[in-house]
Design a protein around this motif. Structure first.
Motif, PDB file in Angstrom:
ATOM      1  N   ARG A 244       8.016  -6.234 -15.989  1.00  0.00           N
ATOM      2  CA  ARG A 244       9.153  -5.390 -15.621  1.00  0.00           C
ATOM      3  C   ARG A 244       8.915  -3.930 -16.001  1.00  0.00           C
ATOM      4  O   ARG A 244       9.521  -3.025 -15.413  1.00  0.00           O
ATOM      5  CB  ARG A 244      10.435  -5.911 -16.266  1.00  0.00           C
ATOM      6  CG  ARG A 244      10.870  -7.271 -15.727  1.00  0.00           C
ATOM      7  CD  ARG A 244      12.179  -7.735 -16.352  1.00  0.00           C
ATOM      8  NE  ARG A 244      13.303  -6.908 -15.927  1.00  0.00           N
ATOM      9  CZ  ARG A 244      13.983  -7.070 -14.796  1.00  0.00           C
ATOM     10  NH1 ARG A 244      13.624  -8.057 -13.947  1.00  0.00           N
ATOM     11  NH2 ARG A 244      14.998  -6.306 -14.500  1.00  0.00           N
ATOM     12  N   GLY A 245       8.048  -3.711 -16.960  1.00  0.00           N
ATOM     13  CA  GLY A 245       7.720  -2.352 -17.348  1.00  0.00           C
ATOM     14  C   GLY A 245       6.509  -1.780 -16.632  1.00  0.00           C
ATOM     15  O   GLY A 245       6.126  -0.634 -16.897  1.00  0.00           O
ATOM     16  N   TYR A 246       5.896  -2.550 -15.737  1.00  0.00           N
ATOM     17  CA  TYR A 246       4.713  -2.086 -14.996  1.00  0.00           C
ATOM     18  C   TYR A 246       5.098  -0.835 -14.211  1.00  0.00           C
ATOM     19  O   TYR A 246       6.051  -0.851 -13.411  1.00  0.00           O
ATOM     20  CB  TYR A 246       4.257  -3.191 -14.061  1.00  0.00           C
ATOM     21  CG  TYR A 246       3.039  -2.902 -13.226  1.00  0.00           C
ATOM     22  CD1 TYR A 246       1.785  -2.752 -13.808  1.00  0.00           C
ATOM     23  CD2 TYR A 246       3.131  -2.801 -11.840  1.00  0.00           C
ATOM     24  CE1 TYR A 246       0.659  -2.511 -13.038  1.00  0.00           C
ATOM     25  CE2 TYR A 246       2.016  -2.561 -11.062  1.00  0.00           C
ATOM     26  CZ  TYR A 246       0.779  -2.410 -11.665  1.00  0.00           C
ATOM     27  OH  TYR A 246      -0.337  -2.169 -10.899  1.00  0.00           O
ATOM     28  N   PRO A 247       4.405   0.282 -14.400  1.00  0.00           N
ATOM     29  CA  PRO A 247       4.856   1.546 -13.813  1.00  0.00           C
ATOM     30  C   PRO A 247       4.490   1.742 -12.345  1.00  0.00           C
ATOM     31  O   PRO A 247       5.055   2.612 -11.685  1.00  0.00           O
ATOM     32  CB  PRO A 247       4.148   2.598 -14.671  1.00  0.00           C
ATOM     33  CG  PRO A 247       2.864   1.928 -15.079  1.00  0.00           C
ATOM     34  CD  PRO A 247       3.231   0.476 -15.274  1.00  0.00           C
ATOM     35  N   SER A 248       3.548   0.956 -11.830  1.00  0.00           N
ATOM     36  CA  SER A 248       2.993   1.212 -10.498  1.00  0.00           C
ATOM     37  C   SER A 248       3.625   0.304  -9.443  1.00  0.00           C
ATOM     38  O   SER A 248       4.437  -0.570  -9.744  1.00  0.00           O
ATOM     39  CB  SER A 248       1.476   1.025 -10.529  1.00  0.00           C
ATOM     40  OG  SER A 248       0.889   1.830 -11.534  1.00  0.00           O
ATOM     41  N   ALA A 249       3.234   0.518  -8.206  1.00  0.00           N
ATOM     42  CA  ALA A 249       3.642  -0.327  -7.077  1.00  0.00           C
ATOM     43  C   ALA A 249       2.486  -0.359  -6.092  1.00  0.00           C
ATOM     44  O   ALA A 249       1.653   0.556  -6.061  1.00  0.00           O
ATOM     45  CB  ALA A 249       4.900   0.218  -6.412  1.00  0.00           C
ATOM     46  N   PHE A 250       2.417  -1.413  -5.281  1.00  0.00           N
ATOM     47  CA  PHE A 250       1.316  -1.493  -4.322  1.00  0.00           C
ATOM     48  C   PHE A 250       1.627  -2.463  -3.204  1.00  0.00           C
ATOM     49  O   PHE A 250       2.536  -3.297  -3.293  1.00  0.00           O
ATOM     50  CB  PHE A 250       0.001  -1.881  -5.007  1.00  0.00           C
ATOM     51  CG  PHE A 250       0.006  -3.209  -5.723  1.00  0.00           C
ATOM     52  CD1 PHE A 250      -0.209  -4.396  -5.034  1.00  0.00           C
ATOM     53  CD2 PHE A 250       0.215  -3.274  -7.094  1.00  0.00           C
ATOM     54  CE1 PHE A 250      -0.225  -5.611  -5.690  1.00  0.00           C
ATOM     55  CE2 PHE A 250       0.200  -4.481  -7.769  1.00  0.00           C
ATOM     56  CZ  PHE A 250      -0.020  -5.653  -7.064  1.00  0.00           C
ATOM     57  N   VAL A 251       0.832  -2.338  -2.152  1.00  0.00           N
ATOM     58  CA  VAL A 251       0.818  -3.284  -1.037  1.00  0.00           C
ATOM     59  C   VAL A 251      -0.647  -3.618  -0.786  1.00  0.00           C
ATOM     60  O   VAL A 251      -1.502  -2.725  -0.771  1.00  0.00           O
ATOM     61  CB  VAL A 251       1.441  -2.694   0.240  1.00  0.00           C
ATOM     62  CG1 VAL A 251       1.430  -3.730   1.369  1.00  0.00           C
ATOM     63  CG2 VAL A 251       2.855  -2.203  -0.015  1.00  0.00           C
ATOM     64  N   ALA A 252      -0.956  -4.885  -0.609  1.00  0.00           N
ATOM     65  CA  ALA A 252      -2.315  -5.310  -0.263  1.00  0.00           C
ATOM     66  C   ALA A 252      -2.235  -6.399   0.793  1.00  0.00           C
ATOM     67  O   ALA A 252      -1.266  -7.169   0.827  1.00  0.00           O
ATOM     68  CB  ALA A 252      -3.055  -5.825  -1.498  1.00  0.00           C
ATOM     69  N   ASN A 253      -3.232  -6.460   1.657  1.00  0.00           N
ATOM     70  CA  ASN A 253      -3.270  -7.543   2.638  1.00  0.00           C
ATOM     71  C   ASN A 253      -4.470  -8.446   2.375  1.00  0.00           C
ATOM     72  O   ASN A 253      -5.235  -8.235   1.439  1.00  0.00           O
ATOM     73  CB  ASN A 253      -3.246  -7.005   4.073  1.00  0.00           C
ATOM     74  CG  ASN A 253      -4.460  -6.157   4.421  1.00  0.00           C
ATOM     75  OD1 ASN A 253      -5.552  -6.336   3.872  1.00  0.00           O
ATOM     76  ND2 ASN A 253      -4.299  -5.230   5.368  1.00  0.00           N
ATOM     77  N   ASP A 254      -4.625  -9.476   3.189  1.00  0.00           N
ATOM     78  CA  ASP A 254      -5.708 -10.442   3.008  1.00  0.00           C
ATOM     79  C   ASP A 254      -6.947 -10.051   3.802  1.00  0.00           C
ATOM     80  O   ASP A 254      -7.832 -10.874   4.034  1.00  0.00           O
ATOM     81  CB  ASP A 254      -5.254 -11.850   3.383  1.00  0.00           C
ATOM     82  CG  ASP A 254      -4.789 -11.949   4.829  1.00  0.00           C
ATOM     83  OD1 ASP A 254      -4.600 -10.898   5.480  1.00  0.00           O
ATOM     84  OD2 ASP A 254      -4.595 -13.078   5.305  1.00  0.00           O
ATOM     85  N   ASP A 255      -7.026  -8.796   4.209  1.00  0.00           N
ATOM     86  CA  ASP A 255      -8.214  -8.271   4.841  1.00  0.00           C
ATOM     87  C   ASP A 255      -8.875  -7.307   3.861  1.00  0.00           C
ATOM     88  O   ASP A 255      -9.352  -7.720   2.819  1.00  0.00           O
ATOM     89  CB  ASP A 255      -7.859  -7.599   6.171  1.00  0.00           C
ATOM     90  CG  ASP A 255      -9.073  -7.337   7.044  1.00  0.00           C
ATOM     91  OD1 ASP A 255      -9.961  -6.600   6.598  1.00  0.00           O
ATOM     92  OD2 ASP A 255      -9.139  -7.849   8.184  1.00  0.00           O
ATOM     93  N   ALA A 256      -8.877  -6.036   4.152  1.00  0.00           N
ATOM     94  CA  ALA A 256      -9.527  -5.063   3.273  1.00  0.00           C
ATOM     95  C   ALA A 256      -8.646  -3.851   3.049  1.00  0.00           C
ATOM     96  O   ALA A 256      -9.130  -2.756   2.787  1.00  0.00           O
ATOM     97  CB  ALA A 256     -10.869  -4.633   3.858  1.00  0.00           C
ATOM     98  N   GLY A 257      -7.319  -4.055   3.146  1.00  0.00           N
ATOM     99  CA  GLY A 257      -6.401  -2.933   3.079  1.00  0.00           C
ATOM    100  C   GLY A 257      -5.529  -2.932   1.849  1.00  0.00           C
ATOM    101  O   GLY A 257      -5.105  -3.987   1.363  1.00  0.00           O
ATOM    102  N   TYR A 258      -5.237  -1.723   1.346  1.00  0.00           N
ATOM    103  CA  TYR A 258      -4.346  -1.590   0.200  1.00  0.00           C
ATOM    104  C   TYR A 258      -3.684  -0.212   0.217  1.00  0.00           C
ATOM    105  O   TYR A 258      -4.153   0.726   0.864  1.00  0.00           O
ATOM    106  CB  TYR A 258      -5.114  -1.759  -1.116  1.00  0.00           C
ATOM    107  CG  TYR A 258      -5.915  -0.525  -1.495  1.00  0.00           C
ATOM    108  CD1 TYR A 258      -5.401   0.425  -2.377  1.00  0.00           C
ATOM    109  CD2 TYR A 258      -7.171  -0.279  -0.940  1.00  0.00           C
ATOM    110  CE1 TYR A 258      -6.115   1.578  -2.691  1.00  0.00           C
ATOM    111  CE2 TYR A 258      -7.889   0.858  -1.262  1.00  0.00           C
ATOM    112  CZ  TYR A 258      -7.350   1.793  -2.137  1.00  0.00           C
ATOM    113  OH  TYR A 258      -8.045   2.931  -2.439  1.00  0.00           O
ATOM    114  N   TYR A 259      -2.574  -0.106  -0.513  1.00  0.00           N
ATOM    115  CA  TYR A 259      -1.871   1.156  -0.764  1.00  0.00           C
ATOM    116  C   TYR A 259      -1.355   1.066  -2.187  1.00  0.00           C
ATOM    117  O   TYR A 259      -0.503   0.219  -2.493  1.00  0.00           O
ATOM    118  CB  TYR A 259      -0.742   1.338   0.252  1.00  0.00           C
ATOM    119  CG  TYR A 259       0.278   2.404  -0.050  1.00  0.00           C
ATOM    120  CD1 TYR A 259      -0.052   3.593  -0.707  1.00  0.00           C
ATOM    121  CD2 TYR A 259       1.604   2.233   0.363  1.00  0.00           C
ATOM    122  CE1 TYR A 259       0.909   4.568  -0.946  1.00  0.00           C
ATOM    123  CE2 TYR A 259       2.567   3.206   0.136  1.00  0.00           C
ATOM    124  CZ  TYR A 259       2.227   4.367  -0.520  1.00  0.00           C
ATOM    125  OH  TYR A 259       3.182   5.328  -0.764  1.00  0.00           O
TER     126      TYR A 259
END
Length: 304
Positions: A244-259
């Motif tokens: 709950r204290g994790y400061p970051s956020a992200f999106v990842a897919n099951d290919d080779a993509g992330y944000y």
């Protein structure tokens, strides 16, 4: 080069294929969009790499696109009867492929405003203000090839999440504080998630939030979409104090993509569509937290 059933994509010489280019470009730009004929053809045309889509049955041209020496994509056009059938996607992928072959680090384009979401699905990020070109409103867009892309503004964030959902083979993983208003309620993102959820069996979108109550209270549109497709969407809320204290956020897919966003309350960060190692690392991190989190069963009963 083969396209989807019904058409094929070919790289063509400008002079040899000039009649085919004219049939498509003058129909779409001059006749449909009222672009002056003298503005449609320019001195760059003979210097460009051109691709044409042909009807497999009749051999007639149905779409065009070009790659300029200035590393720009342009003159993307598809005849009306062929739109929505993957022709534009195939043309764009062919041009991106040629840019890769030339080892260009980036390609850019000026997108008609109505086509921004189309280019976003292929990893192009908007930048700068809108402007008018040949009497039509446009937005500059660009895509890095190979290197990560810097994300600075919400419109870039919307574009990259749209691309990640489009690129995903079957699965998308979202780690967010409270479903980020302005991002996961943006129409292009919701449409890309809907397409991912409905294009094949076995697709899944897993969403981890730190605060489940706020999106519920705000009637977040993503929850409504998930209710219509409950076999695809799953929500969990982090319970462990460290999570709950994790400061970051992200999106990842099951290919080779992330944000990835170092600070989860901001949109700035970095993203890539060709970075399998980083995407895999984020998926693994997501999986550890997912196992410790609780299912947000109250979203299914919200009744939006």
């Amino acid at each position: 080069m083969n396209g989807a059933p019904g058409f094929r994509i070919a790289s063509v010489g400008y002079r040899a294929a000039l009649d085919d280019l004219r049939r498509v470009r003058e129909t779409v730009f001059v006749q449909e969009q009222n672009v002056p004929l003298e503005e449609e053809w320019d001195a760059l045309d003979p210097l460009c790499h051109h691709v044409v889509a042909y009807d497999s049955g009749t051999g007639q041209p149905i779409g065009t696109g070009r790659l300029t020496p200035e590393r720009r994509i342009g003159r993307m056009a598809v005849l009306a009867g062929w739109r929505g059938r993957g022709v534009g996607d195939a043309l764009l992928l062919a041009l991106i492929g040629e840019a890769r072959r030339r080892q260009w680090p980036e390609v850019s384009l000026n997108a008609q405003v109505g086509a921004e979401a189309f280019y976003a699905r292929h990893g192009f990020l908007p930048h700068g203000e809108r402007f008018r070109e040949a009497g039509i409103e446009h937005r500059a867009m660009r895509r890095r090839l190979g290197a990560p892309m810097a994300i600075e503004h919400v419109d870039e964030a919307v574009a990259i999440v749209t691309a990640l959902a489009t690129q995903a083979r079957r699965s998308l993983y979202v780690y967010s504080r409270e479903l980020d208003p302005g991002l996961f309620d943006a129409p292009p993102v919701l449409e890309a998630l809907r397409r991912l959820a409905t294009r094949q069996r076995g697709g899944e979108v897993r969403v981890l939030v730190q605060d489940a109550a706020t999106p519920q209270r705000n009637l977040a549109p993503l929850i409504g979409l998930a209710q219509r497709l409950p076999s695809v969407f799953a929500f969990r809320e982090a319970l462990d104090p460290v999570d709950r204290g994790y400061p970051s956020a992200f999106v990842a897919n099951d290919d080779a993509g992330y944000y990835f966003r170092p600070l989860g309350h901001r949109f700035d960060g970095e993203a890539g569509l060709e970075h399998g190692g980083r995407a895999r690392q984020l998926r693994e991190e997501f999986g550890h937290v997912w196992e410790r989190a609780r299912a947000v069963s109250e979203y299914r009963a919200l009744g939006l």
